[in-house]
Scaffold this motif. Structure first.
Motif, PDB file in Angstrom:
ATOM      1  N   ASP A 243       0.826  -1.206   0.000  1.00 34.65           N
ATOM      2  CA  ASP A 243       0.000   0.000   0.000  1.00 34.65           C
ATOM      3  C   ASP A 243       0.862   1.259   0.000  1.00 34.65           C
ATOM      4  OD1 ASP A 243      -2.289  -1.576   0.141  1.00 34.65           O
ATOM      5  OD2 ASP A 243      -2.561  -1.293   2.300  1.00 34.65           O
ATOM      6  N   LEU A 244       1.847   1.302   0.887  1.00 39.24           N
ATOM      7  CA  LEU A 244       2.676   2.504   1.003  1.00 39.24           C
ATOM      8  C   LEU A 244       3.496   2.734  -0.254  1.00 39.24           C
ATOM      9  CD1 LEU A 244       3.869   2.319   4.731  1.00 39.24           C
ATOM     10  CD2 LEU A 244       1.928   3.567   3.758  1.00 39.24           C
ATOM     11  N   SER A 245       3.988   1.660  -0.860  1.00 35.08           N
ATOM     12  CA  SER A 245       4.725   1.814  -2.122  1.00 35.08           C
ATOM     13  C   SER A 245       3.803   2.331  -3.221  1.00 35.08           C
ATOM     14  CB  SER A 245       5.351   0.485  -2.542  1.00 35.08           C
ATOM     15  OG  SER A 245       6.434   0.160  -1.694  1.00 35.08           O
ATOM     16  N   PHE A 246       2.565   1.860  -3.219  1.00 39.55           N
ATOM     17  CA  PHE A 246       1.590   2.349  -4.203  1.00 39.55           C
ATOM     18  C   PHE A 246       1.305   3.837  -3.989  1.00 39.55           C
ATOM     19  CE2 PHE A 246      -2.966   3.150  -5.130  1.00 39.55           C
ATOM     20  CZ  PHE A 246      -2.895   3.073  -6.519  1.00 39.55           C
ATOM     21  N   VAL A 247       1.131   4.241  -2.735  1.00 40.65           N
ATOM     22  CA  VAL A 247       0.924   5.663  -2.453  1.00 40.65           C
ATOM     23  C   VAL A 247       2.117   6.472  -2.935  1.00 40.65           C
ATOM     24  CG1 VAL A 247       0.671   7.375  -0.610  1.00 40.65           C
ATOM     25  CG2 VAL A 247      -0.627   5.231  -0.507  1.00 40.65           C
ATOM     26  N   LEU A 248       3.318   5.969  -2.711  1.00 39.05           N
ATOM     27  CA  LEU A 248       4.514   6.664  -3.189  1.00 39.05           C
ATOM     28  C   LEU A 248       4.493   6.777  -4.714  1.00 39.05           C
ATOM     29  CD1 LEU A 248       7.243   7.934  -2.589  1.00 39.05           C
ATOM     30  CD2 LEU A 248       8.222   5.638  -2.428  1.00 39.05           C
ATOM     31  N   ASP A 249       4.091   5.712  -5.387  1.00 42.04           N
ATOM     32  CA  ASP A 249       3.957   5.766  -6.847  1.00 42.04           C
ATOM     33  C   ASP A 249       3.003   6.874  -7.270  1.00 42.04           C
ATOM     34  OD1 ASP A 249       5.587   3.533  -7.112  1.00 42.04           O
ATOM     35  OD2 ASP A 249       3.913   2.129  -7.314  1.00 42.04           O
ATOM     36  N   ARG A 250       1.846   6.937  -6.612  1.00 45.90           N
ATOM     37  CA  ARG A 250       0.801   7.876  -7.028  1.00 45.90           C
ATOM     38  C   ARG A 250       1.106   9.315  -6.654  1.00 45.90           C
ATOM     39  NH1 ARG A 250      -1.295   8.211 -10.166  1.00 45.90           N
ATOM     40  NH2 ARG A 250      -3.535   8.450  -9.914  1.00 45.90           N
ATOM     41  N   LEU A 251       2.009   9.504  -5.703  1.00 47.86           N
ATOM     42  CA  LEU A 251       2.377  10.875  -5.330  1.00 47.86           C
ATOM     43  C   LEU A 251       3.581  11.391  -6.099  1.00 47.86           C
ATOM     44  CD1 LEU A 251       1.909  10.816  -1.439  1.00 47.86           C
ATOM     45  CD2 LEU A 251       0.374  11.775  -3.167  1.00 47.86           C
ATOM     46  N   THR A 252       4.425  10.495  -6.574  1.00 43.36           N
ATOM     47  CA  THR A 252       5.684  10.941  -7.206  1.00 43.36           C
ATOM     48  C   THR A 252       5.865  10.405  -8.617  1.00 43.36           C
ATOM     49  OG1 THR A 252       6.957   9.074  -6.313  1.00 43.36           O
ATOM     50  CG2 THR A 252       6.795  11.051  -4.939  1.00 43.36           C
ATOM     51  N   GLY A 253       4.913   9.656  -9.142  1.00 41.03           N
ATOM     52  CA  GLY A 253       5.041   9.074 -10.472  1.00 41.03           C
ATOM     53  C   GLY A 253       4.772  10.081 -11.573  1.00 41.03           C
ATOM     54  N   PRO A 254       4.779   9.615 -12.822  1.00 42.46           N
ATOM     55  CA  PRO A 254       4.643  10.522 -13.970  1.00 42.46           C
ATOM     56  C   PRO A 254       3.279  11.197 -14.065  1.00 42.46           C
ATOM     57  CG  PRO A 254       4.640   8.222 -14.665  1.00 42.46           C
ATOM     58  CD  PRO A 254       5.031   8.224 -13.232  1.00 42.46           C
ATOM     59  N   ARG A 255       2.211  10.562 -13.532  1.00 41.44           N
ATOM     60  CA  ARG A 255       0.880  11.176 -13.533  1.00 41.44           C
ATOM     61  C   ARG A 255       0.342  11.175 -12.101  1.00 41.44           C
ATOM     62  NH1 ARG A 255      -2.059   7.932 -18.286  1.00 41.44           N
ATOM     63  NH2 ARG A 255      -0.886   6.249 -17.265  1.00 41.44           N
ATOM     64  N   PRO A 256       0.855  12.063 -11.295  1.00 42.37           N
ATOM     65  CA  PRO A 256       0.530  12.035  -9.864  1.00 42.37           C
ATOM     66  C   PRO A 256      -0.943  12.299  -9.587  1.00 42.37           C
ATOM     67  CG  PRO A 256       1.734  14.035 -10.428  1.00 42.37           C
ATOM     68  CD  PRO A 256       1.770  13.163 -11.638  1.00 42.37           C
ATOM     69  N   ALA A 257      -1.414  11.701  -8.494  1.00 39.47           N
ATOM     70  CA  ALA A 257      -2.814  11.836  -8.104  1.00 39.47           C
ATOM     71  C   ALA A 257      -3.092  13.125  -7.346  1.00 39.47           C
ATOM     72  CB  ALA A 257      -3.219  10.634  -7.248  1.00 39.47           C
ATOM     73  N   TRP A 258      -2.057  13.819  -6.940  1.00 42.54           N
ATOM     74  CA  TRP A 258      -2.216  15.021  -6.111  1.00 42.54           C
ATOM     75  C   TRP A 258      -1.709  16.228  -6.878  1.00 42.54           C
ATOM     76  CZ3 TRP A 258       1.429  16.958  -1.812  1.00 42.54           C
ATOM     77  CH2 TRP A 258       0.815  17.938  -1.057  1.00 42.54           C
ATOM     78  N   GLU A 259      -2.483  17.288  -6.904  1.00 44.03           N
ATOM     79  CA  GLU A 259      -2.130  18.464  -7.689  1.00 44.03           C
ATOM     80  C   GLU A 259      -0.893  19.187  -7.156  1.00 44.03           C
ATOM     81  OE1 GLU A 259      -5.385  21.147  -7.615  1.00 44.03           O
ATOM     82  OE2 GLU A 259      -5.302  21.502  -5.447  1.00 44.03           O
ATOM     83  N   ASN A 260      -0.568  18.971  -5.872  1.00 45.46           N
ATOM     84  CA  ASN A 260       0.609  19.625  -5.299  1.00 45.46           C
ATOM     85  C   ASN A 260       1.821  18.701  -5.225  1.00 45.46           C
ATOM     86  OD1 ASN A 260      -0.603  22.188  -4.718  1.00 45.46           O
ATOM     87  ND2 ASN A 260      -1.688  21.222  -3.011  1.00 45.46           N
ATOM     88  N   SER A 261       1.811  17.634  -5.990  1.00 45.58           N
ATOM     89  CA  SER A 261       2.891  16.652  -5.904  1.00 45.58           C
ATOM     90  C   SER A 261       4.257  17.246  -6.232  1.00 45.58           C
ATOM     91  CB  SER A 261       2.612  15.475  -6.834  1.00 45.58           C
ATOM     92  OG  SER A 261       2.589  15.900  -8.179  1.00 45.58           O
ATOM     93  N   ARG A 262       4.264  18.344  -6.963  1.00 48.37           N
ATOM     94  CA  ARG A 262       5.542  18.967  -7.327  1.00 48.37           C
ATOM     95  C   ARG A 262       6.321  19.427  -6.102  1.00 48.37           C
ATOM     96  NH1 ARG A 262       1.366  22.242  -7.856  1.00 48.37           N
ATOM     97  NH2 ARG A 262       1.424  24.344  -6.951  1.00 48.37           N
ATOM     98  N   MET A 263       5.647  19.600  -4.967  1.00 51.97           N
ATOM     99  CA  MET A 263       6.344  20.063  -3.771  1.00 51.97           C
ATOM    100  C   MET A 263       7.072  18.927  -3.054  1.00 51.97           C
ATOM    101  SD  MET A 263       3.166  20.759  -1.112  1.00 51.97           S
ATOM    102  CE  MET A 263       4.197  21.722   0.000  1.00 51.97           C
ATOM    103  N   ILE A 264       6.861  17.687  -3.472  1.00 53.81           N
ATOM    104  CA  ILE A 264       7.514  16.536  -2.844  1.00 53.81           C
ATOM    105  C   ILE A 264       8.890  16.316  -3.461  1.00 53.81           C
ATOM    106  CG2 ILE A 264       7.419  14.043  -2.499  1.00 53.81           C
ATOM    107  CD1 ILE A 264       4.368  14.268  -2.544  1.00 53.81           C
ATOM    108  N   ASP A 265       9.882  16.179  -2.610  1.00 51.91           N
ATOM    109  CA  ASP A 265      11.221  15.804  -3.052  1.00 51.91           C
ATOM    110  C   ASP A 265      11.319  14.282  -2.997  1.00 51.91           C
ATOM    111  OD1 ASP A 265      13.894  15.310  -3.511  1.00 51.91           O
ATOM    112  OD2 ASP A 265      14.639  16.838  -2.117  1.00 51.91           O
ATOM    113  N   ARG A 266      11.208  13.628  -4.136  1.00 53.36           N
ATOM    114  CA  ARG A 266      11.166  12.162  -4.180  1.00 53.36           C
ATOM    115  C   ARG A 266      12.477  11.521  -3.770  1.00 53.36           C
ATOM    116  NH1 ARG A 266       9.837  11.284 -10.381  1.00 53.36           N
ATOM    117  NH2 ARG A 266       8.602  13.143  -9.932  1.00 53.36           N
ATOM    118  N   ARG A 267      13.535  12.310  -3.623  1.00 59.63           N
ATOM    119  CA  ARG A 267      14.827  11.770  -3.193  1.00 59.63           C
ATOM    120  C   ARG A 267      14.926  11.672  -1.681  1.00 59.63           C
ATOM    121  NH1 ARG A 267      18.359  16.351  -5.752  1.00 59.63           N
ATOM    122  NH2 ARG A 267      16.710  17.439  -4.583  1.00 59.63           N
ATOM    123  N   ARG A 268      13.904  12.169  -0.969  1.00 58.50           N
ATOM    124  CA  ARG A 268      13.923  12.153   0.492  1.00 58.50           C
ATOM    125  C   ARG A 268      12.578  11.632   0.990  1.00 58.50           C
ATOM    126  NH1 ARG A 268      15.381  18.034   2.356  1.00 58.50           N
ATOM    127  NH2 ARG A 268      14.033  18.612   0.594  1.00 58.50           N
TER     128      ARG A 268
END
Length: 401
Positions: A223-248
């Motif tokens: 589940d958590l890996s899926f959430v990470l996919d949906r927040l940081t993947g190529p078509r994110p589910a959240w409109e503010n996903s750009r604020m996430i630093d996927r390296r941290r």
């Protein structure tokens, strides 16, 4: 101590913490029926205020993993999750305060502990939060923390920690895993109850129950890996996903959510650090460790559930191969690391003699030590708080097995 006894102990602790009632109602709970009503409808609760410099925004996502069938109710189809996002927001933005939990979620949580006739549902569901809906995201990029609650416990009970981390400059995704809480509200008026709890209760013996709980831990990792996919993947589910630093990225959780944090690190190299708050490792940490990634174990003092008496912590500690700390908190209980002690304290409840740590200190210790760990490993900021005992925190013991 068997798993079944541990689960009963945990439920009893939660029940004691959740007796959000007037002295009359508390006396009724302890001494039998009394004619006086329970907590007045006018009673209000407020979560502790966040301590960081940022305003906090909040949003809720409904996510569906079309590649997995729900493990507890296969006929329900694809795996579904509800996710609360708390994030740093621009000062002065946002509209109404974010709700704490739905009325039905509160009712089911109280009913599951035998408290529905003692505590009015709306007292819990209407607890005041400090996050604002529709708040504009702060400028910059911020580390992500994936947060998983205890078994049978709604994600809302970790809101105080989530709000505080967001105020300190983190995006926090708190996950309700379908059929693993007393009640989770989904779109369309659906409320899913704890089929996984039923499966654990129906297990014929301790070994079978442990297998169910291991399935919970490993399933939550997916589940958590899926959430990470949906927040940081190529078509994110959240409109503010750009604020996430996927390296941290970090994973953290309470009780079995803490086990899930370790399980996630075992299967997902994108997760850089992990925190287990008083949870048995139902999926053992292997001898190969966690690829030298840092891990914090924050639990109850000796003699409480599960804390330092849990043999999985001894074994896990030996296999952790990166930076690590094992901290125990004197006078704490299993739910010390959630919102519940702070909420109970506001109504002047009697102190649990087995866990007399105040709600105020419970909140301060949980927030400060989790944030220090994350600041050190996701922001590269030195944290003397983690170097050893401090005079300001005499309750926190550094274990060195």
């Amino acid at each position: 101590m068997t798993i079944r006894l541990r689960r009963r102990t945990a439920v009893a602790a939660l029940a004691a913490t959740l007796l959000l009632a007037t002295p009359v109602a508390t006396a009724q709970a302890l001494s039998g029926p009394a004619p006086a009503p329970a907590t007045p409808a006018s009673a209000t609760l407020e979560l502790p205020r966040p301590t960081g410099p940022y305003t906090v925004g909040a949003e809720v996502l409904h996510l569906t993993d079309h590649d997995r069938t729900d493990p507890w109710v296969p006929e329900a189809g694809d795996r579904e999750l509800m996710v609360s996002l708390h994030y740093p927001a621009r000062a002065g933005s946002g509209s109404a305060p974010a709700p704490y939990m739905s009325t039905e979620e509160a009712r089911l949580m109280l009913a599951g502990r035998g408290l529905d006739d003692i505590v009015p549902t709306d007292v819990v569901s209407s607890a005041s939060t400090h996050a604002r809906t529709d708040a504009r995201a702060a400028r910059g990029r911020f580390p992500l923390v994936l947060l998983s609650p205890g078994f049978g416990t709604p994600r809302a009970t970790l809101t105080s920690l989530a709000e505080d981390l967001a105020s300190r400059g983190y995006v926090v995704a708190s996950v309700d895993h379908a059929y693993e809480s007393t009640g989770t509200s989904f779109p369309g008026g659906r409320v899913l109850t704890c089929a996984a709890c039923d499966a654990a209760d129906a297990a014929p013996d301790e070994e079978a129950e442990r297998e169910v709980l291991k399935t919970v831990s490993t399933g939550r990792a997916a589940d958590l890996s899926f959430v990470l996919d949906r927040l940081t993947g190529p078509r994110p589910a959240w409109e503010n996903s750009r604020m996430i630093d996927r390296r941290r990225v970090a994973a953290a959780g309470h009780s079995i959510g803490g086990s899930a944090a370790a399980s996630t690190m075992l299967t997902d190299s994108r997760v850089d650090a992990g925190v287990n708050m008083d949870g048995t490792f139902f999926e053992p940490i292997p001898a190969s460790g966690l690829d030298e990634r840092p891990f914090l174990m924050l639990g109850t003092d000796a003699g409480h559930y599960p804390g330092s008496l849990d043999t999985s912590w001894n074994k896990g500690w030996q296999h952790l191969d990166g930076w690590k700390r094992w901290l125990t908190v004197k006078d704490s209980g299993h739910f010390t690391f959630t919102d519940l002690p702070a909420l109970g304290e506001q109504l002047g409840l009697p102190v649990d003699p087995e866990a007399p740590l105040s709600g105020t200190r419970s909140t301060e210790i949980t927030r400060d030590y989790v944030a220090a760990f994350l600041d050190l490993h996701l922001k590269d900021r030195p944290q003397p708080l983690l170097d050893g005992p401090t005079p300001d925190n005499p309750e926190v013991v550094f274990q060195r097995p």
